[in-house]
Design a protein around this motif. Sequence first.
Motif, PDB file in Angstrom:
ATOM      1  N   LYS A   1       0.844  -1.185   0.000  1.00 29.34           N
ATOM      2  CA  LYS A   1       0.000   0.000   0.000  1.00 29.34           C
ATOM      3  C   LYS A   1       0.880   1.236   0.000  1.00 29.34           C
ATOM      4  O   LYS A   1       1.904   1.286   0.674  1.00 29.34           O
ATOM      5  CB  LYS A   1      -0.936   0.020   1.212  1.00 29.34           C
TER       6      LYS A   1
ATOM      7  N   THR B   1       0.873   5.813  -0.477  1.00 30.28           N
ATOM      8  CA  THR B   1       0.097   7.015  -0.167  1.00 30.28           C
ATOM      9  C   THR B   1       0.348   8.085  -1.215  1.00 30.28           C
ATOM     10  O   THR B   1       1.496   8.374  -1.573  1.00 30.28           O
ATOM     11  CB  THR B   1       0.483   7.564   1.223  1.00 30.28           C
TER      12      THR B   1
ATOM     13  N   THR C   1      -4.340   6.656   1.147  1.00 30.05           N
ATOM     14  CA  THR C   1      -3.526   5.436   1.127  1.00 30.05           C
ATOM     15  C   THR C   1      -4.286   4.354   0.385  1.00 30.05           C
ATOM     16  O   THR C   1      -5.427   4.028   0.735  1.00 30.05           O
ATOM     17  CB  THR C   1      -3.200   4.985   2.554  1.00 30.05           C
TER      18      THR C   1
ATOM     19  N   PRO D   1      -4.019   0.516  -2.226  1.00 33.90           N
ATOM     20  CA  PRO D   1      -3.207  -0.597  -2.709  1.00 33.90           C
ATOM     21  C   PRO D   1      -2.474  -0.205  -3.998  1.00 33.90           C
ATOM     22  O   PRO D   1      -2.925   0.661  -4.751  1.00 33.90           O
ATOM     23  CB  PRO D   1      -4.242  -1.697  -2.980  1.00 33.90           C
ATOM     24  N   GLU D   2      -1.375  -0.817  -4.223  1.00 34.85           N
ATOM     25  CA  GLU D   2      -0.609  -0.550  -5.444  1.00 34.85           C
ATOM     26  C   GLU D   2      -1.491  -0.755  -6.666  1.00 34.85           C
ATOM     27  O   GLU D   2      -2.265  -1.713  -6.755  1.00 34.85           O
ATOM     28  CB  GLU D   2       0.604  -1.487  -5.493  1.00 34.85           C
TER      29      GLU D   2
ATOM     30  N   ASN E   1      -4.725   5.189   7.219  1.00 39.44           N
ATOM     31  CA  ASN E   1      -4.901   4.327   6.057  1.00 39.44           C
ATOM     32  C   ASN E   1      -6.154   4.786   5.338  1.00 39.44           C
ATOM     33  O   ASN E   1      -6.709   5.835   5.656  1.00 39.44           O
ATOM     34  CB  ASN E   1      -4.974   2.844   6.461  1.00 39.44           C
ATOM     35  N   ASN E   2      -6.611   4.005   4.375  1.00 37.88           N
ATOM     36  CA  ASN E   2      -7.764   4.448   3.602  1.00 37.88           C
ATOM     37  C   ASN E   2      -9.079   4.304   4.350  1.00 37.88           C
ATOM     38  O   ASN E   2     -10.137   4.641   3.821  1.00 37.88           O
ATOM     39  CB  ASN E   2      -7.837   3.682   2.270  1.00 37.88           C
TER      40      ASN E   2
END
Length: 774
Positions: free
Chosen positions: A22, A24, A62, A64-65, A389-390
């Motif tokens: 993950k 940002t 934030t 995931p890739e 985080n998200n």
Amino acid sequence: MKILLLGALVLLMGTTSFAQNKFTVSGTVKSASKGETIIGATVSAGANHVTRTNEYGFYSLTLPEGTYPLVISSVSFTAYSDSLNLRKNTVVNIDLLDAEQTLEEVVISSTASNRRSLGSPQMGMEKISPQDIKNVPVLLGEKDAIKVLQLLPGIKSAGEGNSGMYVRGGAADQNLILLDEATVYNASHLLGFFSTFNSDAVKDIAVYKAGMPAQYGGRLSSVLDIKMNDGNNQDFNVSGGVGLISAKLNVEGPIQKGKSSFLVSGRRTYADMFLKLSNDSSINTNQLYFYDFNAKMNYQLGEKDRLYISGYLGNDHLGVGDLFGLDWGNTTGTLRWNHIFNNKLFSNTSLIYSNYKYKIGINSGADIFDIFSNIRDYNLKQEFQWYLNNKNSLRFGLNSTYHTIRPGEVTSPDSSSVNDKLMQKRYSLDNAVFATNTWKASDKFSLTYGLRLSAFSILGEGDFYNIDGEGKVLDTVHYKSGEVVKTYLNLEPRLAASYQFNNSSSVKASYVRNTQNLHLIANSTSSTPTDKWVASTNIIKPEISDQFSLGYYKDLRDGLYELNVETYYKTMQNQIDYRDGADVYNGNNAIESELLFGKGRAYGVEWLLRKRTGRLSGWISYTLSKTERQINGINNGDWYNARQDRTHDIAIVAMYQLNKKWTLSANWVYYTGDAVTFPAGKYIIDDQTTYYYTERNGYRMPNYHRLDLGATMQLKQRKRWSSELTFSLYNAYGRENAYTIEFQDSKDDPNKTVANQLAIFKFIPSVSYNFKFK
């Protein structure tokens, strides 16, 4: 600090999750034309990854890739969109272009998308735009943010033309009013007919009626958070205007282009200049004016640091020859440092100063004296915003304010028949720590929960009293300088939740506890500059409120219309009222002897239907509410109407863009008459009539209604110059609304009593000329 961090960790338990791969994306969103940061801009990386910029334009997401469609948008700006290939932590700073304000584009924008705020747990929060302030017609054509706020549901005017407001059953002093984080204790000019806020210097206005975030505290009913413009760091601009009673000028520009800027804005009325034109010496020696001055500078110290310095100075003067003078005003100052620690942690550190004072001068024969009072604050505030985080974003910090209150002192020359009298200064230290976490549990459900711990310490030097049930002082205890008299600790939990049914409707609920340790003391029927602020003492306890709110929100016709319905129930402890016959201006140090304490309740339902876009915009608001008090010693201990109780409150606001040259506007208001105490009978003693009273606030003023009309004509525009004429008509159909009602013996029959009604505004036309060049 350990307690603060522990509280933050407790808030996060069970909600924080971590995942591999993950990254940002973070940055700052600004206006391309001015360089000002944009508050509340929407940043989305797909429908399920949405956030907003904070008060300083910073955002963090934030994810995931992967590859995402990055869209950044805000009202009055052209949206930015691009593809985001997120393979590492990435900084994306965006300058949004201003949207062109052509009539055709306004019509097209009526197909606006649904509100992003539908899924937010925040409820009871309203924002007004500079365009609303500009177009809504108000008294004497002065653009006024607070007067526009009074047209929203749950926010009631404190009286004809008055800038004071009652929010969800709260008194006028139960509203926390902030200007660039500094407390403004009296937000009115000219005895309440205008507010202290010059709209040309205002960037953002938000009012919280429910679910106040934990960083706010100190008042029971609402928070009005006003932020000043930062100043244009791209180009110099000069704007101003001339109206019937005032003139204003606003200058802004870069100090170092793209790096730093300044703003200077001033306003002054000149009613006193017209008085001087009179040949009557009883008129031409009088004075009635106000002025205010706003200034701000900001410096970009580097990629991660920004420094702001802002201040406000305002003052009113009312004088009747050499016989009487009244001066009052506010001074505020804020030094603020923003620092970005990393792509997830944002810091704001503020040093804040606030001072409100008034002075009365009397010169009548042998009675020559001055009365002076003020309340002064020094405030340190530290806040952190941590984008975990998200799903979780945490806000936490601390606040420490040192209050000095001079409730009133009388000074006079040796030749005066009045003796000097100094009332005791009161000192207190107001500390708080707070933490709030917003948790997006799923695509439909979000939760905000937080806690504020306040510690209000009453400090010496001074005398403190013990008082019996009749208000008599039993004994006095003296405390030395800096000695702690008493500390009130209060936990203030905050909880809000939202459930979004679909992309056009949601339901929200909230609970909030607030405490208040500064109280406004006045037994007149309307707020005046000479009302006294007092702090909690060993007898005056902190006021406490608990408010429960529930709301339903619906977007209609693809977001063209917004419908909000909110209901609330609020209980209030340690409410203050006055003994029968109380005199709070008698110079008595033991002011507690004039007061009684009890409880209150307020409940109601608010409706708001709003149309933001298209040629025709505006809103309809309706509030149905009840506000009551129960205090032993008043009304035989039964519940009675609070002074601010009103059953019905209606406002209709409409703005119509006729063409590129003309914009028309109108608003109509109606509300139930205020609760008042009228005499129930009278008796004669030594040929003097004395009235006696029974039920407190058992009567009503006549119902109030009024229509205001406005029109703005755009004059010839050039590349670097524009100007306009603004016309308004306050009280267009000449309704003689009651300002006061006085009772006196009939001249024809002294045994009869007549009620004389005073109306101060009938038809009030105005015209003003505004200009802007760069």
